[in-house]
Design a protein around this motif. Structure first.
Motif, PDB file in Angstrom:
ATOM      1  N   LEU A  54       0.829  -1.200   0.000  1.00 30.88           N
ATOM      2  CA  LEU A  54       0.000   0.000   0.000  1.00 30.88           C
ATOM      3  C   LEU A  54       0.868   1.257   0.000  1.00 30.88           C
ATOM      4  CD1 LEU A  54      -2.866   1.197   0.135  1.00 30.88           C
ATOM      5  CD2 LEU A  54      -2.641   1.183   2.624  1.00 30.88           C
ATOM      6  N   GLU A  55       1.915   1.256   0.817  1.00 27.22           N
ATOM      7  CA  GLU A  55       2.820   2.407   0.853  1.00 27.22           C
ATOM      8  C   GLU A  55       3.453   2.644  -0.514  1.00 27.22           C
ATOM      9  OE1 GLU A  55       5.651   1.926   3.971  1.00 27.22           O
ATOM     10  OE2 GLU A  55       4.141   1.941   5.571  1.00 27.22           O
ATOM     11  N   ASP A  56       3.790   1.571  -1.204  1.00 26.33           N
ATOM     12  CA  ASP A  56       4.380   1.690  -2.535  1.00 26.33           C
ATOM     13  C   ASP A  56       3.385   2.320  -3.510  1.00 26.33           C
ATOM     14  OD1 ASP A  56       6.008   1.452  -4.748  1.00 26.33           O
ATOM     15  OD2 ASP A  56       6.537  -0.638  -4.374  1.00 26.33           O
ATOM     16  N   LEU A  57       2.133   1.869  -3.480  1.00 25.00           N
ATOM     17  CA  LEU A  57       1.119   2.411  -4.389  1.00 25.00           C
ATOM     18  C   LEU A  57       0.796   3.863  -4.065  1.00 25.00           C
ATOM     19  CD1 LEU A  57      -1.215  -0.710  -4.563  1.00 25.00           C
ATOM     20  CD2 LEU A  57       0.090   0.263  -6.467  1.00 25.00           C
ATOM     21  N   VAL A  58       0.837   4.219  -2.786  1.00 21.19           N
ATOM     22  CA  VAL A  58       0.619   5.620  -2.400  1.00 21.19           C
ATOM     23  C   VAL A  58       1.786   6.483  -2.865  1.00 21.19           C
ATOM     24  CG1 VAL A  58       0.453   7.192  -0.422  1.00 21.19           C
ATOM     25  CG2 VAL A  58      -0.892   5.089  -0.440  1.00 21.19           C
ATOM     26  N   SER A  59       3.006   5.972  -2.723  1.00 22.04           N
ATOM     27  CA  SER A  59       4.181   6.749  -3.141  1.00 22.04           C
ATOM     28  C   SER A  59       4.216   6.961  -4.649  1.00 22.04           C
ATOM     29  CB  SER A  59       5.471   6.042  -2.689  1.00 22.04           C
ATOM     30  OG  SER A  59       5.729   4.887  -3.469  1.00 22.04           O
ATOM     31  N   ARG A  60       3.522   6.079  -5.385  1.00 24.34           N
ATOM     32  CA  ARG A  60       3.434   6.217  -6.840  1.00 24.34           C
ATOM     33  C   ARG A  60       2.237   7.073  -7.262  1.00 24.34           C
ATOM     34  NH1 ARG A  60       6.283   1.915  -9.651  1.00 24.34           N
ATOM     35  NH2 ARG A  60       7.426   0.653  -8.150  1.00 24.34           N
ATOM     36  N   ASN A  61       1.526   7.607  -6.271  1.00 23.15           N
ATOM     37  CA  ASN A  61       0.381   8.493  -6.510  1.00 23.15           C
ATOM     38  C   ASN A  61      -0.762   7.801  -7.252  1.00 23.15           C
ATOM     39  OD1 ASN A  61       1.544  11.023  -5.396  1.00 23.15           O
ATOM     40  ND2 ASN A  61       2.992  10.779  -7.082  1.00 23.15           N
ATOM     41  N   LEU A  62      -0.874   6.492  -7.074  1.00 25.56           N
ATOM     42  CA  LEU A  62      -1.974   5.756  -7.678  1.00 25.56           C
ATOM     43  C   LEU A  62      -3.128   5.573  -6.698  1.00 25.56           C
ATOM     44  CD1 LEU A  62       0.038   3.066  -9.668  1.00 25.56           C
ATOM     45  CD2 LEU A  62      -1.302   4.962 -10.610  1.00 25.56           C
ATOM     46  N   ILE A  63      -2.806   5.483  -5.416  1.00 22.38           N
ATOM     47  CA  ILE A  63      -3.811   5.414  -4.356  1.00 22.38           C
ATOM     48  C   ILE A  63      -3.610   6.612  -3.431  1.00 22.38           C
ATOM     49  CG2 ILE A  63      -4.548   4.121  -2.305  1.00 22.38           C
ATOM     50  CD1 ILE A  63      -4.085   1.565  -3.764  1.00 22.38           C
ATOM     51  N   MET A  64      -4.719   7.209  -2.990  1.00 23.32           N
ATOM     52  CA  MET A  64      -4.657   8.378  -2.106  1.00 23.32           C
ATOM     53  C   MET A  64      -5.126   7.983  -0.707  1.00 23.32           C
ATOM     54  SD  MET A  64      -6.344  11.336  -4.539  1.00 23.32           S
ATOM     55  CE  MET A  64      -7.922  10.485  -4.608  1.00 23.32           C
ATOM     56  N   VAL A  65      -4.407   8.474   0.308  1.00 18.82           N
ATOM     57  CA  VAL A  65      -4.858   8.316   1.690  1.00 18.82           C
ATOM     58  C   VAL A  65      -5.955   9.338   1.941  1.00 18.82           C
ATOM     59  CG1 VAL A  65      -4.196   8.426   4.112  1.00 18.82           C
ATOM     60  CG2 VAL A  65      -2.606   7.466   2.439  1.00 18.82           C
ATOM     61  N   ARG A  66      -7.100   8.876   2.396  1.00 20.93           N
ATOM     62  CA  ARG A  66      -8.248   9.771   2.586  1.00 20.93           C
ATOM     63  C   ARG A  66      -8.378  10.238   4.039  1.00 20.93           C
ATOM     64  NH1 ARG A  66     -12.056   8.326  -1.627  1.00 20.93           N
ATOM     65  NH2 ARG A  66     -11.122   9.173  -3.532  1.00 20.93           N
ATOM     66  N   ASN A  67      -8.286   9.318   4.981  1.00 24.07           N
ATOM     67  CA  ASN A  67      -8.457   9.653   6.400  1.00 24.07           C
ATOM     68  C   ASN A  67      -7.370   8.988   7.226  1.00 24.07           C
ATOM     69  OD1 ASN A  67     -11.125  11.146   6.392  1.00 24.07           O
ATOM     70  ND2 ASN A  67     -11.789   9.230   5.473  1.00 24.07           N
ATOM     71  N   ARG A  68      -7.050   9.643   8.340  1.00 23.85           N
ATOM     72  CA  ARG A  68      -6.044   9.112   9.264  1.00 23.85           C
ATOM     73  C   ARG A  68      -6.641   8.950  10.658  1.00 23.85           C
ATOM     74  NH1 ARG A  68      -0.594   9.948   7.418  1.00 23.85           N
ATOM     75  NH2 ARG A  68      -0.556  11.016   5.401  1.00 23.85           N
ATOM     76  N   ARG A  69      -6.031   8.089  11.449  1.00 22.11           N
ATOM     77  CA  ARG A  69      -6.437   7.940  12.840  1.00 22.11           C
ATOM     78  C   ARG A  69      -5.824   9.076  13.663  1.00 22.11           C
ATOM     79  NH1 ARG A  69      -8.749   2.972  12.982  1.00 22.11           N
ATOM     80  NH2 ARG A  69      -8.008   1.437  11.448  1.00 22.11           N
ATOM     81  N   PHE A  70      -6.211   9.140  14.927  1.00 24.35           N
ATOM     82  CA  PHE A  70      -5.739  10.231  15.792  1.00 24.35           C
ATOM     83  C   PHE A  70      -4.222  10.229  15.935  1.00 24.35           C
ATOM     84  CE2 PHE A  70      -6.195   6.617  18.608  1.00 24.35           C
ATOM     85  CZ  PHE A  70      -5.128   6.730  19.480  1.00 24.35           C
ATOM     86  N   ASN A  71      -3.588   9.060  15.761  1.00 22.15           N
ATOM     87  CA  ASN A  71      -2.131   8.962  15.899  1.00 22.15           C
ATOM     88  C   ASN A  71      -1.391   9.138  14.575  1.00 22.15           C
ATOM     89  OD1 ASN A  71      -2.911   6.606  14.685  1.00 22.15           O
ATOM     90  ND2 ASN A  71      -1.888   5.223  16.125  1.00 22.15           N
ATOM     91  N   GLY A  72      -2.132   9.514  13.524  1.00 21.07           N
ATOM     92  CA  GLY A  72      -1.527   9.734  12.216  1.00 21.07           C
ATOM     93  C   GLY A  72      -1.497   8.516  11.325  1.00 21.07           C
ATOM     94  N   GLU A  73      -1.842   7.354  11.856  1.00 18.34           N
ATOM     95  CA  GLU A  73      -1.843   6.121  11.060  1.00 18.34           C
ATOM     96  C   GLU A  73      -2.943   6.185   9.995  1.00 18.34           C
ATOM     97  OE1 GLU A  73      -2.881   1.441  11.893  1.00 18.34           O
ATOM     98  OE2 GLU A  73      -1.837   2.571  13.456  1.00 18.34           O
ATOM     99  N   TRP A  74      -2.667   5.632   8.840  1.00 19.69           N
ATOM    100  CA  TRP A  74      -3.643   5.644   7.747  1.00 19.69           C
ATOM    101  C   TRP A  74      -4.868   4.816   8.118  1.00 19.69           C
ATOM    102  CZ3 TRP A  74       0.183   4.292   3.179  1.00 19.69           C
ATOM    103  CH2 TRP A  74       1.073   5.370   3.019  1.00 19.69           C
ATOM    104  N   LYS A  75      -6.050   5.353   7.800  1.00 18.80           N
ATOM    105  CA  LYS A  75      -7.304   4.665   8.128  1.00 18.80           C
ATOM    106  C   LYS A  75      -8.067   4.234   6.874  1.00 18.80           C
ATOM    107  CE  LYS A  75     -11.601   5.184  10.783  1.00 18.80           C
ATOM    108  NZ  LYS A  75     -12.411   6.116  11.611  1.00 18.80           N
ATOM    109  N   THR A  76      -8.281   5.175   5.956  1.00 15.52           N
ATOM    110  CA  THR A  76      -9.001   4.849   4.719  1.00 15.52           C
ATOM    111  C   THR A  76      -8.235   5.390   3.518  1.00 15.52           C
ATOM    112  OG1 THR A  76     -10.362   6.872   4.701  1.00 15.52           O
ATOM    113  CG2 THR A  76     -11.240   4.962   5.891  1.00 15.52           C
ATOM    114  N   CYS A  77      -8.514   4.815   2.374  1.00 14.94           N
ATOM    115  CA  CYS A  77      -7.856   5.240   1.139  1.00 14.94           C
ATOM    116  C   CYS A  77      -8.865   5.227   0.002  1.00 14.94           C
ATOM    117  CB  CYS A  77      -6.664   4.349   0.821  1.00 14.94           C
ATOM    118  SG  CYS A  77      -7.119   2.627   0.457  1.00 14.94           S
TER     119      CYS A  77
END
Length: 429
Positions: free
Chosen positions: A200-223
């Motif tokens: 997932l991190e690889d696909l996000v770094s390639r700008n193919l998937i976007m992180v939409r929401n994060r948890r209170f600690n900054g962790e990715w929640k939805t994409c």
């Protein structure tokens, strides 16, 4: 390369290298430019964050964001009317709607602007475009999807199915990341969840998937994915017979491994034609089902993933227990999970949306499901007496506080995530 090096030697230069795809290309090209410590600069652009970091590990790359509403409208209006002209007042509101539906992607804005430039500048014609922005973009596939297709073509083979799987979900969906990775594992794309995080991190770094929401600690929640990227996914997925997304119940079914239904199904034709194909491994239903459709599920003997997301059953559909290869099961119903659920001995993920008024009771046969990794129930659940251990269980929700005993937690020694429900005084630990 030697000629370029000699020409630049001793001179102060500015070089722009656009769209670099690999570290090897950068390593090769960078030898062409002499470093005389005289203020020369190289500007590099890439779709891959890793390439930018490799080029200069000591300097964080500038990541271009999607345009906001104001900048989107500014770009669109300048391309349609030119920098010297002003948009007519009667077109400004609808023009801003068109720009907003491009979701901040400059490529989509340029394509739509080119279309608006060619058509009549009337309110009605612009309203038609506002209703069908994605169709306008897809029709310009050579100039738009062709550019995005390069990002897909350069993906490593192990990332391609993970990326195409985003097409399963309806447009503009916020996809829960934990569920997505569990689906990847259940499909057999990956062996374990930790690898899924890396993918997932690889696909996000390639700008193919976007992180939409994060948890209170900054962790990715939805994409999610941009509408234009989703169009690319659906095109490639159908071309490779990876997935068919059906919005029209009367649509002709093609033979693929995965189906995702986004419209209500009340006739046998749609599922019956799919069930005749022994290749089918996955069914997603983001729609209502007719009662006559449920028995047909038994025909999908090799099904691995079954997700009935929005429809609710009155009783647990026993026909599902015939699907012995299921690894991922998601559904909602009013009754308790049936004791024969344990016949699904390959099941790894069980997600229940409980629709009854009373908390569901989990039968003691749950302890026979040795491969179960995640049990997720929307209501408070009480686990029965423990005849054995669930060594592979890593996620459990929503567990009743009254079920919390030392005996229980010793039977699930590898639990990583736990959601509790109830009063603290009921806890027996």
């Amino acid at each position: 390369m030697d000629r370029i090096f000699k020409k630049l030697k001793g001179r102060r230069y500015l070089v722009v290298m656009d769209d670099i795809w690999s570290n090897d290309v950068w390593d090769l090209m960078s030898r062409t430019f002499p470093d005389d410590d005289n203020g020369s600069r190289i500007v590099l652009t890439s779709r891959l964050r890793g390439v930018a970091m490799h080029a200069d590990p000591d300097s964080p790359p500038h990541e271009v964001s999607l345009l906001n509403a104001d900048d989107s409208w500014k770009l669109l209006s300048e391309k349609v009317f030119g920098a010297q002209q002003v948009c007519p007042d009667e077109l400004e509101d609808i023009g801003k709607q068109v720009a907003q539906r491009c979701q901040g992607l400059p490529l989509a804005l340029l394509v739509v602007a080119g279309h608006l430039f060619k058509i009549g500048r009337t309110l009605e014609s612009w309203k038609d475009v506002a209703k069908s922005v994605s169709k306008v973009v897809v029709n310009e596939s050579d100039s738009c999807l062709g550019v995005l297709a390069m990002s897909y073509n350069y993906l490593p083979n192990h990332l391609k199915p993970c990326f195409l799987y985003m097409g399963v979900f309806p447009e503009d969906s916020d996809v829960n990341i934990e569920s997505l990775i569990n689906l990847w594992v259940s499909e057999g794309f990956l062996w374990e969840e930790l690898v899924g995080r890396d993918c997932l991190e690889d696909l996000v770094s390639r700008n193919l998937i976007m992180v939409r929401n994060r948890r209170f600690n900054g962790e990715w929640k939805t994409c999610g994915v941009h509408d234009l990227v989703r169009d690319l996914i659906l095109r490639e997925a159908e071309k490779e017979k990876f997935l068919q997304v059906t919005k029209d119940p009367s649509a002709k079914m093609i033979h693929v491994r995965r189906y995702s239904f986004h419209s209500s199904i009340y006739q046998d034709d749609c599922l019956e034609s799919s069930s005749s194909d022994h290749l089918t491994r996955t069914l997603h239903f983001f729609c209502s089902l007719g009662s006559e459709q449920v028995p047909l599920m038994a025909c999908f003997k090799l099904l691995r993933v079954l997700a009935v997301v929005q429809y609710g059953f009155e009783e647990f559909p026993l026909v599902i227990t015939k699907l012995l290869h299921l690894r991922y099961l998601q559904l909602g119903y009013c009754d308790d999970p049936h004791c024969s659920l344990s016949e699904l001995y390959n099941l790894q993920i069980f997600i229940v949306r409980s629709l009854g008024h009373n908390p569901p009771t989990i039968h003691k046969t749950i302890w026979r499901m040795k491969h179960l990794r995640h049990l997720q129930v929307s209501h408070s659940i009480f686990l029965p007496k423990i005849p054995s251990k669930l060594q592979n269980l890593e996620g459990l929700s929503c567990l009743s506080m009254s079920s919390c005993t030392f005996e229980l937690f010793s039977a699930i020694p590898n639990l990583k995530t736990l959601t509790l429900h109830g009063r603290q005084k009921d806890c027996q630990v």
